[in-house]
Design an enzyme around this catalytic site. Structure first.
Site, PDB file in Angstrom:
ATOM      1  N   LYS A 181      -4.972 -18.566  27.787  1.00 15.83           N
ATOM      2  CA  LYS A 181      -4.557 -19.892  28.239  1.00 15.83           C
ATOM      3  C   LYS A 181      -5.369 -20.946  27.504  1.00 15.83           C
ATOM      4  CE  LYS A 181      -5.511 -23.147  30.890  1.00 15.83           C
ATOM      5  NZ  LYS A 181      -4.970 -24.265  30.101  1.00 15.83           N
ATOM      6  N   GLU A 256     -19.083 -19.027  28.859  1.00 12.10           N
ATOM      7  CA  GLU A 256     -19.770 -19.788  27.798  1.00 12.10           C
ATOM      8  C   GLU A 256     -19.591 -21.257  28.116  1.00 12.10           C
ATOM      9  OE1 GLU A 256     -18.133 -18.366  24.120  1.00 12.10           O
ATOM     10  OE2 GLU A 256     -19.016 -16.400  24.397  1.00 12.10           O
ATOM     11  N   CYS A 289     -20.449 -27.673  21.880  1.00 13.63           N
ATOM     12  CA  CYS A 289     -21.286 -27.201  22.990  1.00 13.63           C
ATOM     13  C   CYS A 289     -22.732 -27.018  22.544  1.00 13.63           C
ATOM     14  CB  CYS A 289     -20.737 -25.900  23.543  1.00 13.63           C
ATOM     15  SG  CYS A 289     -20.611 -24.594  22.297  1.00 13.63           S
ATOM     16  N   GLU A 384     -24.578 -33.317  30.031  1.00 13.48           N
ATOM     17  CA  GLU A 384     -23.851 -33.187  28.767  1.00 13.48           C
ATOM     18  C   GLU A 384     -22.838 -34.330  28.629  1.00 13.48           C
ATOM     19  OE1 GLU A 384     -20.867 -30.044  28.490  1.00 13.48           O
ATOM     20  OE2 GLU A 384     -21.753 -29.456  26.586  1.00 13.48           O
TER      21      GLU A 384
HETATM   22  P1  NAP Z   1     -12.913 -27.512  31.067  1.00 10.49           P
HETATM   23  O1  NAP Z   1     -12.396 -28.761  31.634  1.00 10.49           O
HETATM   24  O2  NAP Z   1     -13.773 -26.646  31.910  1.00 10.49           O
HETATM   25  O3  NAP Z   1     -11.636 -26.710  30.549  1.00 10.49           O
HETATM   26  C1  NAP Z   1     -11.738 -25.487  29.855  1.00 10.49           C
HETATM   27  C2  NAP Z   1     -10.497 -24.662  30.113  1.00 10.49           C
HETATM   28  O4  NAP Z   1     -10.436 -24.317  31.491  1.00 10.49           O
HETATM   29  C3  NAP Z   1      -9.192 -25.388  29.792  1.00 10.49           C
HETATM   30  O5  NAP Z   1      -8.293 -24.466  29.227  1.00 10.49           O
HETATM   31  C4  NAP Z   1      -8.729 -25.811  31.156  1.00 10.49           C
HETATM   32  O6  NAP Z   1      -7.333 -25.967  31.244  1.00 10.49           O
HETATM   33  C5  NAP Z   1      -9.154 -24.626  31.985  1.00 10.49           C
HETATM   34  N1  NAP Z   1      -9.206 -24.880  33.415  1.00 10.49           N
HETATM   35  C6  NAP Z   1      -9.340 -26.055  34.071  1.00 10.49           C
HETATM   36  N2  NAP Z   1      -9.339 -25.860  35.396  1.00 10.49           N
HETATM   37  C7  NAP Z   1      -9.193 -24.525  35.600  1.00 10.49           C
HETATM   38  C8  NAP Z   1      -9.110 -23.697  36.765  1.00 10.49           C
HETATM   39  N3  NAP Z   1      -9.181 -24.204  37.988  1.00 10.49           N
HETATM   40  N4  NAP Z   1      -8.968 -22.365  36.591  1.00 10.49           N
HETATM   41  C9  NAP Z   1      -8.898 -21.834  35.361  1.00 10.49           C
HETATM   42  N5  NAP Z   1      -8.958 -22.568  34.234  1.00 10.49           N
HETATM   43  C10 NAP Z   1      -9.115 -23.900  34.347  1.00 10.49           C
HETATM   44  O7  NAP Z   1     -13.761 -27.792  29.766  1.00 10.49           O
HETATM   45  P2  NAP Z   1     -13.333 -28.708  28.533  1.00 10.49           P
HETATM   46  O8  NAP Z   1     -13.590 -30.117  28.890  1.00 10.49           O
HETATM   47  O9  NAP Z   1     -12.004 -28.317  28.037  1.00 10.49           O
HETATM   48  O10 NAP Z   1     -14.357 -28.217  27.448  1.00 10.49           O
HETATM   49  C11 NAP Z   1     -15.585 -28.824  27.243  1.00 10.49           C
HETATM   50  C12 NAP Z   1     -16.689 -27.979  27.821  1.00 10.49           C
HETATM   51  O11 NAP Z   1     -16.682 -26.700  27.188  1.00 10.49           O
HETATM   52  C13 NAP Z   1     -18.061 -28.544  27.544  1.00 10.49           C
HETATM   53  O12 NAP Z   1     -18.852 -28.418  28.682  1.00 10.49           O
HETATM   54  C14 NAP Z   1     -18.595 -27.670  26.429  1.00 10.49           C
HETATM   55  O13 NAP Z   1     -19.976 -27.607  26.340  1.00 10.49           O
HETATM   56  C15 NAP Z   1     -18.003 -26.355  26.783  1.00 10.49           C
HETATM   57  N6  NAP Z   1     -17.985 -25.479  25.618  1.00 10.49           N
HETATM   58  C16 NAP Z   1     -18.817 -24.397  25.612  1.00 10.49           C
HETATM   59  C17 NAP Z   1     -18.846 -23.560  24.511  1.00 10.49           C
HETATM   60  C18 NAP Z   1     -19.753 -22.362  24.472  1.00 10.49           C
HETATM   61  O14 NAP Z   1     -19.494 -21.477  23.680  1.00 10.49           O
HETATM   62  N7  NAP Z   1     -20.794 -22.293  25.276  1.00 10.49           N
HETATM   63  C19 NAP Z   1     -18.029 -23.813  23.418  1.00 10.49           C
HETATM   64  C20 NAP Z   1     -17.205 -24.934  23.457  1.00 10.49           C
HETATM   65  C21 NAP Z   1     -17.183 -25.745  24.578  1.00 10.49           C
HETATM   66  P3  NAP Z   1      -6.610 -27.395  30.991  1.00 10.49           P
HETATM   67  O15 NAP Z   1      -7.540 -28.247  30.240  1.00 10.49           O
HETATM   68  O16 NAP Z   1      -5.400 -27.016  30.224  1.00 10.49           O
HETATM   69  O17 NAP Z   1      -6.269 -27.920  32.326  1.00 10.49           O
END
Ligand code: NAP
Ligand code: MG
Length: 487
Positions: A181, A256, A289, A384
């Site tokens: 997804k 992650e 990240c 962050e």
């Molecule tokens: P996010 O809001 O947590 O979303 C990540 C994914 O989770 C999206 O596909 C989102 O879907 C999905 N999601 C949202 N609500 C969900 C739920 N209730 N159940 C299951 N899945 C759900 O994070 P983001 O804003 O996209 O990404 C930024 C974050 O990712 C930052 O904190 C960054 O540090 C972190 N990150 C970490 C790494 C690492 O390797 N440690 C790498 C890159 C990014 P939708 O958006 O389609 O709704």
């Protein structure tokens, strides 16, 4: 052209799910836009819980066949996917840049080749996977990595295809089937990956792509009893939600998550190198990240370091990410821009001073920002931002450097710049982080373990750590012939 095909940057992209080897449309759609100009790009199938269940069912149905496919054949198919990625490198690069605003030059030369490498690396690794047998009282111990079952992989928008395939490749190599997804702000390259996988000959149902909002389809995936692994990259609040949703079935998780990583600059450092590494933290408009967003500089060199940093930052070109000369592109979405600006405004109101930036740019751009006069316990140091916003603090001596570096709830990465190898060894030993870089940044070999400590994540992936997570590791103990003979 089918109503479900849309053309993005000249490339046809199917806007439907890919379930059981077929395109499936939802009744409703959502609009995907481009961060470059805010223009709508595609109407994407807005998945429902029923469609999520159908995707898991397809993965479950395909699992026995894929798990029983000999490793050499699985590896051959993964290499065919890699070849497909190579062939469509330009298409993937153009679509990804249009969809998420990251630099075209990075996609062409770094990210998409790495996507192909993800598949080749785990194909090779699969074929090498073995553990030397050993004996216990004449009994042999034979360790195997058995496929675990259907996996749910949920990924973010900042490096969409790269982060998706970093999970898809080892999960498939391990003999598992997958429901991917992608994030709603950048859903397009996942659909192209489905095309590539189908063309490579991956059997139906082995890879499924489900589009839709996480808030609507997430629980149906993560609480499903047939799902054997969940790997998630994204934010801490979503991770908490997923962990709770997975708890009833004790589904193993790899998480992650975010970071607030430090860049430590000691007085004995090469200050040009330090300034280069610091400016690199604006890559991908700060939406990384691993970004070392907290610059910690030894007091005695802070002024000189800042001068060199500002000199470099002032030469960065912000603009259209399709232009090869651009260094910093737009941020992903107006909502993200508001979030970034909120952090900066509250910091300024709290007494921070903007050395550079501190405000929005034109359109969906944010001015590269460096804030100083910030308190360690303030929001801007602890949370962050996920935008081109860095803070600068000073320290005197190693103890204070380590104390400040470790004083957040995160522990993803840390970078230190020093000319003294013994200091590098002492300080890196004391840092809480999944990765420590000494006099370098962002060197990521797929053999290395990757993950975060504390709120930055749970578990490690990469190399054999990926197989440990995606497999049911089994030890088979066999008695020697005649050992149990009676009489
Ligand atoms: P996010 O809001 O947590 O979303 C990540 C994914 O989770 C999206 O596909 C989102 O879907 C999905 N999601 C949202 N609500 C969900 C739920 N209730 N159940 C299951 N899945 C759900 O994070 P983001 O804003 O996209 O990404 C930024 C974050 O990712 C930052 O904190 C960054 O540090 C972190 N990150 C970490 C790494 C690492 O390797 N440690 C790498 C890159 C990014 P939708 O958006 O389609 O709704
Ligand atoms: Mg988009």
């Amino acid at each position: 052209m089918s109503a479900h095909l849309t053309t993005v940057a000249g490339v046809p992209v199917d806007t439907r799910h890919w379930i059981g080897g077929e395109r499936v449309a939802s009744a409703a759609t959502f609009t995907d836009t481009s961060p470059i100009d805010g223009a709508p790009l595609a109407e994407i199938s807005r998945g429902t819980p029923a469609e999520a269940a159908a995707a898991v069912a397809a993965a479950r149905a395909a699992f026995p066949g894929w798990a029983a496919t000999p490793p050499a054949e699985r590896a051959r198919l993964l290499r065919a996917v890699a070849d497909g990625v190579d062939r469509r490198l330009e298409d993937l690069s153009l679509v990804e840049t249009t969809d998420n605003g990251a630099l075209l030059r990075s996609h062409r030369r770094g990210v998409m080749p790495r996507v192909a490498h993800n598949f080749r690396f785990f194909a090779d690794r699969l074929e090498e996977l073995e553990h030397e047998d050993f004996t216990t009282r004449d009994h042999t111990n034979h360790v195997t990595w058995d496929p675990a079952g259907p996996c749910v992989l949920i990924t973010p928008w900042n490096a969409p295809l790269m982060l998706a395939t970093w999970k898809v490749a080892p999960a498939l190599a391990a003999g598992n089937t997958v429901v991917l997804k992608p994030a709603e702000w950048s859903p397009l390259t996942a659909s192209l990956l489905a095309d590539i996988a189908a063309e490579a000959g991956l059997p139906p149902g082995v890879l499924n792509v489900l589009q839709g909002y996480g808030s609507e389809v997430g629980d149906a995936l993560t609480s499903h009893p047939d799902v054997r692994r969940i790997s998630f990259t994204g934010s801490v609040p979503t991770a908490r939600h997923i962990a709770a949703s997975a708890a009833p079935h004790l589904t193993p998780l790899s998480l992650e998550l975010g970071g607030k990583s430090p860049l430590l600059v000691f007085a004995d450092a090469d200050l040009d190198l330090a300034a280069d590494l610091a400016v690199e933290q604006y890559d991908n408009a700060g939406q990384v990240c691993l970004a070392a967003t907290r610059i910690l500089v030894e007091e005695s060199v802070a002024e000189e370091f800042t001068r060199r940093f500002v000199d470099r930052a002032s030469r960065l070109r912000q603009g259209d990410p399709r232009d090869e000369a651009t260094d910093i592109g737009p941020n992903i979405h107006p909502r993200q821009l508001d979030k970034i600006d909120g952090f900066v405004r509250r910091a300024l109101a709290d007494g921070a001073r903007a050395v550079i930036g501190g405000h929005r740019g034109e359109g969906q751009y944010y001015a590269p920002t460096l804030l100083t006069d910030v308190r360690q316990d303030s929001e801007i140091v602890q949370e962050e931002v996920f935008g081109p916003v860095l803070t600068l603090q000073t320290f005197t001596g190693e103890d204070e450097a380590v104390r400040l570096a470790n004083d957040t709830r995160f522990g993803l990465a840390a970078t230190l710049v020093t000319g003294d190898p013994s200091r590098a060894a002492r300080v890196s030993a004391r840092l809480v982080a999944g990765t420590v870089w000494v006099n370098c940044f962002f060197v990521r070999d797929l053999r290395a373990p990757f993950g975060g400590s504390r709120d930055s994540g749970v578990g490690r992936e990469g190399g054999n750590w990926s197989f440990d997570f995606y497999c049911d590791v089994k030890n088979t103990v066999t008695a020697p012939k005649g050992w149990n003979d009676h009489g």
